[in-house]
Scaffold this active site. Sequence first.
Site, short mmCIF file in Angstrom:
data_model
loop_
_atom_site.label_atom_id
_atom_site.label_comp_id
_atom_site.label_asym_id
_atom_site.label_seq_id
_atom_site.Cartn_x
_atom_site.Cartn_y
_atom_site.Cartn_z
N LYS A 82 0.81 -1.23 0.00
CA LYS A 82 0.00 0.00 0.00
C LYS A 82 0.84 1.28 0.00
O LYS A 82 0.41 2.30 -0.50
CB LYS A 82 -0.94 -0.01 1.21
CG LYS A 82 -2.00 -1.10 1.06
CD LYS A 82 -3.32 -0.65 1.62
CE LYS A 82 -4.42 -1.60 1.20
NZ LYS A 82 -4.30 -2.93 1.86
N GLU A 104 -9.61 6.49 3.68
CA GLU A 104 -10.47 5.52 4.36
C GLU A 104 -9.60 4.34 4.74
O GLU A 104 -8.58 4.09 4.11
CB GLU A 104 -11.59 5.05 3.42
CG GLU A 104 -11.19 3.94 2.44
CD GLU A 104 -10.15 4.34 1.39
OE1 GLU A 104 -10.02 5.55 1.13
OE2 GLU A 104 -9.47 3.44 0.85
N SER A 369 1.56 -9.89 -0.91
CA SER A 369 1.22 -8.46 -0.79
C SER A 369 1.59 -7.85 0.56
O SER A 369 1.82 -6.65 0.66
CB SER A 369 -0.26 -8.27 -1.06
OG SER A 369 -1.04 -9.12 -0.23
C1 PLP Z 1 -5.17 -4.01 1.60
C2 PLP Z 1 -4.46 -5.27 1.36
C3 PLP Z 1 -4.85 -6.15 0.32
C4 PLP Z 1 -6.06 -5.93 -0.55
O1 PLP Z 1 -6.06 -4.77 -1.31
P1 PLP Z 1 -5.83 -4.74 -2.88
O2 PLP Z 1 -6.13 -3.34 -3.25
O3 PLP Z 1 -6.75 -5.71 -3.51
O4 PLP Z 1 -4.41 -5.09 -3.13
C5 PLP Z 1 -4.10 -7.29 0.11
N1 PLP Z 1 -3.03 -7.59 0.88
C6 PLP Z 1 -2.62 -6.77 1.88
C7 PLP Z 1 -1.43 -7.16 2.69
C8 PLP Z 1 -3.32 -5.59 2.15
O5 PLP Z 1 -2.91 -4.80 3.15
#
Ligand code: PLP
Length: 382
Positions: A82, A104, A369
């Site tokens: 993010k 948000e 992610s």
């Molecule tokens: C917020 C988040 C997501 C989901 O958000 P996307 O916009 O779909 O990428 C996935 N993995 C992590 C670690 C997150 O913090």
Amino acid sequence: MNDGEFGGQYVPQELKKELDLIEKNFKEAMEDKEFLKKYEYYLKQYVGRPSPLYYAENFTKFCGGAKIYLKREDLNHTGAHKINNAIGQVLLAKKMNKTHIIAETGAGQHGLATATVCSLFKIKCTIFMGKVDIEKQKVNVDKMKLLGAEVKSVTRGQGTLADAVDEAFEYLLEHKDVFYLIGSAVGPAPYPEMVKQFQTVIGREAKQQILEQEGKLPKAMIACIGGGSNSIGLFHDFIGENVDIYGIEGAGKGLKTGKHASSIYQGKIGILHGMKTYVMQDENHKLQEAYSISSGLDYPGIGPEHAFLHEMGRGKYDSITDDEAIEAFKILTLEEGIIPALESSHAVAYAIKIAKKYHKEDCIIVNLSGRGDKDVDTIFVY
Ligand SMILES: *Cc1c(COP(=O)(O)O)cnc(C)c1O
């Protein structure tokens, strides 16, 4: 990218003006060498990019199929992808002479990334967060406060993420000095495109890294989907290539139970947060609550470009249940000594499912992610 019938700007007229201004500035920024240099500087020196593309040998053996590579977004500062987007949008807000950032947040990950970057660039920060989420995510709320952000409790509706988005848009309409920093590839144009651009660094790096390490492209790539930003960021540079693309939503307690977060499975097109896309809604267009054990995935919609890729048949969209994700969380931790976020564990679980469908010489890239420290309590309770 033309997203067909999806996307758009389903917002009041006053908001359109503001969105057009953002779009104009964003396009200028993307052509502006100084802007891009600054963005890349902070990605390298502050976030710690490039993130490694790691060949997970033990996990590959466990899965018994294609070679599995992990794109390590979990190693970024603040522990997820993010921050890539937060840095891009805060630099854009500064270019527009805005003095106040709002955002948000659901689980608090985007709020945390935003508060972090606002602290770095010395700009006022307000985070809108549902009352219910504030109670569930105390540590992230405390961190945001330490970073100097104001956390506004949203009590309307269910008191969760979708309500926080509504309240943030209303606040934006009432305040001229405000820039709204959206955390996923969702919302009215130009947000989905803008968030994507700030996340494409993931796929650009991954492509270069896999060519260096394997001398060829992967056969498949897998990423989890909340709104769709880490996934579209990874996929973008591979869409024109001969690579299978898998986007994985949260199946929660099971698709048949209704307690899930899979808007594509539900298959209903509607309007949510200023965009046209697949939305979890009933026959009367009433928004349904999304559910997933992983708060980053429980969004009742999906970014418009994913809706388009699904419709075109270019991307395969599937889902993984809470139980499968928890199992994958434990397996990756034991096999590789890497604790994945519960969100990312959905992508890991899907790799376990499909690795055998590919040859042993083939490669699959899984987007890790984020890191799972925040989820350890959840796993133990479970
Ligand atoms: C917020 C988040 C997501 C989901 O958000 P996307 O916009 O779909 O990428 C996935 N993995 C992590 C670690 C997150 O913090």
